[in-house]
Design an enzyme around this catalytic site. Structure first.
Site, PDB file in Angstrom:
ATOM      1  N   HIS A  19       0.746  -1.152  -0.120  1.00 28.14           N
ATOM      2  CA  HIS A  19      -0.086  -0.206   0.120  1.00 28.14           C
ATOM      3  C   HIS A  19       0.785   1.223   0.008  1.00 28.14           C
ATOM      4  O   HIS A  19       1.748   1.544   0.961  1.00 28.14           O
ATOM      5  CB  HIS A  19      -1.007  -0.080   1.103  1.00 28.14           C
ATOM      6  CG  HIS A  19      -1.974   0.997   1.291  1.00 28.14           C
ATOM      7  ND1 HIS A  19      -1.914   2.061   2.065  1.00 28.14           N
ATOM      8  CD2 HIS A  19      -3.220   1.031   0.609  1.00 28.14           C
ATOM      9  CE1 HIS A  19      -3.033   2.925   1.934  1.00 28.14           C
ATOM     10  NE2 HIS A  19      -3.757   2.139   0.902  1.00 28.14           N
TER      11      HIS A  19
ATOM     12  N   HIS B 291     -13.294  -0.312   0.164  1.00 25.48           N
ATOM     13  CA  HIS B 291     -12.599  -0.378   1.607  1.00 25.48           C
ATOM     14  C   HIS B 291     -13.338   0.312   2.606  1.00 25.48           C
ATOM     15  O   HIS B 291     -13.606   1.495   2.303  1.00 25.48           O
ATOM     16  CB  HIS B 291     -11.215   0.286   1.497  1.00 25.48           C
ATOM     17  CG  HIS B 291     -10.360   0.405   2.925  1.00 25.48           C
ATOM     18  ND1 HIS B 291      -9.445  -0.597   3.129  1.00 25.48           N
ATOM     19  CD2 HIS B 291     -10.364   1.400   3.748  1.00 25.48           C
ATOM     20  CE1 HIS B 291      -8.838   0.019   4.250  1.00 25.48           C
ATOM     21  NE2 HIS B 291      -9.422   1.061   4.720  1.00 25.48           N
TER      22      HIS B 291
ATOM     23  N   HIS C 156     -36.357 -21.482  22.242  1.00 26.67           N
ATOM     24  CA  HIS C 156     -35.464 -21.701  21.088  1.00 26.67           C
ATOM     25  C   HIS C 156     -34.861 -23.049  21.004  1.00 26.67           C
ATOM     26  O   HIS C 156     -34.222 -23.671  20.078  1.00 26.67           O
ATOM     27  CB  HIS C 156     -34.487 -20.564  21.476  1.00 26.67           C
ATOM     28  CG  HIS C 156     -34.765 -19.125  20.960  1.00 26.67           C
ATOM     29  ND1 HIS C 156     -34.126 -18.339  20.058  1.00 26.67           N
ATOM     30  CD2 HIS C 156     -36.038 -18.398  21.336  1.00 26.67           C
ATOM     31  CE1 HIS C 156     -34.834 -17.386  20.053  1.00 26.67           C
ATOM     32  NE2 HIS C 156     -36.039 -17.284  20.840  1.00 26.67           N
TER      33      HIS C 156
HETATM   34  C1  HCA Z   1      -5.756   5.449   5.617  1.00 24.49           C
HETATM   35  C2  HCA Z   1      -5.906   4.719   4.289  1.00 24.49           C
HETATM   36  C3  HCA Z   1      -6.974   3.914   3.992  1.00 24.49           C
HETATM   37  C4  HCA Z   1      -6.643   3.463   2.760  1.00 24.49           C
HETATM   38  C5  HCA Z   1      -7.652   2.700   1.777  1.00 24.49           C
HETATM   39  C6  HCA Z   1      -7.555   2.438   0.358  1.00 24.49           C
HETATM   40  C7  HCA Z   1      -8.403   4.761   3.982  1.00 24.49           C
HETATM   41  O1  HCA Z   1      -5.272   4.464   6.328  1.00 24.49           O
HETATM   42  O2  HCA Z   1      -6.322   6.376   5.985  1.00 24.49           O
HETATM   43  O3  HCA Z   1      -6.302   2.336   0.110  1.00 24.49           O
HETATM   44  O4  HCA Z   1      -8.532   2.071  -0.336  1.00 24.49           O
HETATM   45  O5  HCA Z   1      -9.029   4.186   4.779  1.00 24.49           O
HETATM   46  O6  HCA Z   1      -8.581   5.460   3.300  1.00 24.49           O
HETATM   47  O7  HCA Z   1      -6.645   2.930   4.723  1.00 24.49           O
HETATM   48 CU    CU Z   2      -8.338   2.570   5.963  1.00 27.48          CU
END
Ligand code: HCA
Ligand code: CU
Length: 383
Positions: free
Chosen positions: A83, A204, A300
């Site tokens: 990352h 995410h 249950h």
């Molecule tokens: C963070 C970055 C991230 C990145 C997620 C991603 C987030 O730690 O602030 O690369 O898609 O939550 O935006 O984890």
């Molecule tokens: Cu994140």
């Protein structure tokens, strides 16, 4: 579809996990993995069967760079991603590490642009173009994510993602960095992005307001192909979508959706991470919480003893777990008591079982009981 038909979920089976315990998880308050622990976690998740592991940037520290190279060189089945920021310097380190892919990000919401880099959208795209060209020359799989996507205007997201898509990257990422998005918003935004780009879409999501599993599920339904998870959901603040929780979401709809994973390893994975970060598994945790498969009330337990699916949408055996029928309390029912007697080799008539249960309820009103007390009482009835 008729109302009484069970919906088919088979169209969701195509997703892949981006498991980020070794990146997002390292941002959890009490996480500090040694090299050996990082290797143990990587091996276990590989055995579990996740498609990708996301590791901390090699720019973070010398040990992080070293461990990334070691894990990338281990010949695991899972692809190793690192990352990174959308910087040439980070991209070079990623290439040197031997990682198969990079998950790169750029802050795009107004709130984050202001405090982090102050660049315009055109400048972001221009900088990304250089990094993408460099990574493409080195055959590295590329994902580009807009940090804080759900506080970024949709026009800005589409402008950046279409530009990135036309550069030929593998995926764009949508990140609910601050855990503010609602399930409906996820459905809408992911659907619009799905229409706009041809590449894969990763989601995410953070759990600040408790929607992370629902949000990841809505993202998948709306066309996301990759879902970020970590073991127990560990990550920045209160974390992200938990691997076990997302598995529970899918397995409850159709076990086939997750049958390619070593589900019996989930308890081990949760315990491993719980030990390593020094935080107990919550009692209400999906699948592995102490109470996840405990049935208590008489109605249950009666139903579950006759047919477990009456009150269970997940089969504990799939995860190497057992169900517990709690009997030592005043909500108990005579079916469960008769079942306990059978386990002890005691034959009771219905009248005896009902009488034993009545005595037990009266006792339980006065004091806390345990199974030994029940057994003692049942032996008395057997004599
Ligand atoms: C963070 C970055 C991230 C990145 C997620 C991603 C987030 O730690 O602030 O690369 O898609 O939550 O935006 O984890
Ligand atoms: Cu994140």
């Amino acid at each position: 579809m008729e109302l009484h038909d069970r919906p088919s979920w088979a169209h969701l089976a195509h997703f892949q996990f981006v498991e980020t315990t070794l990146r997002e998880g390292e941002q959890f308050a009490t996480a500090h993995f040694t090299s050996e622990q990082r290797l143990t976690i990587a091996r276990a998740l590989d055995e579990f069967g996740v498609e990708y592991l996301e590791l901390t940037s090699p720019a973070a520290s010398p040990q992080s760079a070293h461990d990334l190279a070691t894990i990338a060189g281990m010949g695991l089945r899972t692809k190793i991603l690192t990352h990174i920021r959308t910087h040439m310097q980070d991209a070079r380190l990623a290439v040197e590490s031997g990682a198969q892919g990079v998950n790169m990000l750029f802050a795009t919401s107004e709130q984050l642009r202001r405090v982090s880099h102050g660049r315009t959208l055109d400048e972001i795209i221009e900088q990304a173009q250089d990094v993408v060209s460099y990574l493409q020359q080195h055959d590295v799989e590329i994902r580009f994510s807009c940090e804080d996507s759900f506080r970024t205007p949709i026009e800005d997201l589409i402008r950046i993602y279409t530009a990135m898509d036309s550069m030929g990257i593998a995926r764009v990422g949508l990140a609910d960095t601050v855990g503010i998005a609602t399930p409906r918003q996820i459905t809408e935004v992911v659907s619009v992005v799905r229409q706009a780009v041809g590449c894969d879409i990763e989601f995410h999501g953070h759990n600040d307001s408790g929607c992370t599993i629902a949000n990841a599920f809505c993202a998948l339904e709306a066309g996301a192909t990759h879902i970020d998870v970590s073991v127990l959901g560990i990550g920045e603040r209160n974390g992200i979508t938990p691997l076990g929780g997302f598995i529970a979401r899918l397995a409850s709809l159709d076990p086939q959706l997750v049958s390619r994973y070593r589900l019996d390893m989930l308890p081990y994975l949760d315990e491993l991470i719980s030990d390593l970060v020094g935080v107990p598994i919550p009692f209400n945790n999906y699948i592995t919480g102490t109470a996840a498969f405990t049935h208590k009330a008489g109605l249950h337990t009666k139903a579950v003893l006759a047919d477990p699916t009456s009150y269970e949408v997940l089969d504990p055996a799939m995860f190497g777990k057992n169900r517990t029928v709690a009997i030592a309390h005043r909500l108990t029912g005579w079916h469960a008591i008769a079942e306990r007697a059978r386990e002890l080799g005691i034959t009771l008539s219905e009248t005896q079982a009902r009488a034993a249960t009545a005595r037990l309820k009266a006792l339980a009103d006065e004091q806390a009981l345990d199974v030994d007390d029940i057994d003692e009482l049942l032996y008395e009835y057997a004599e």
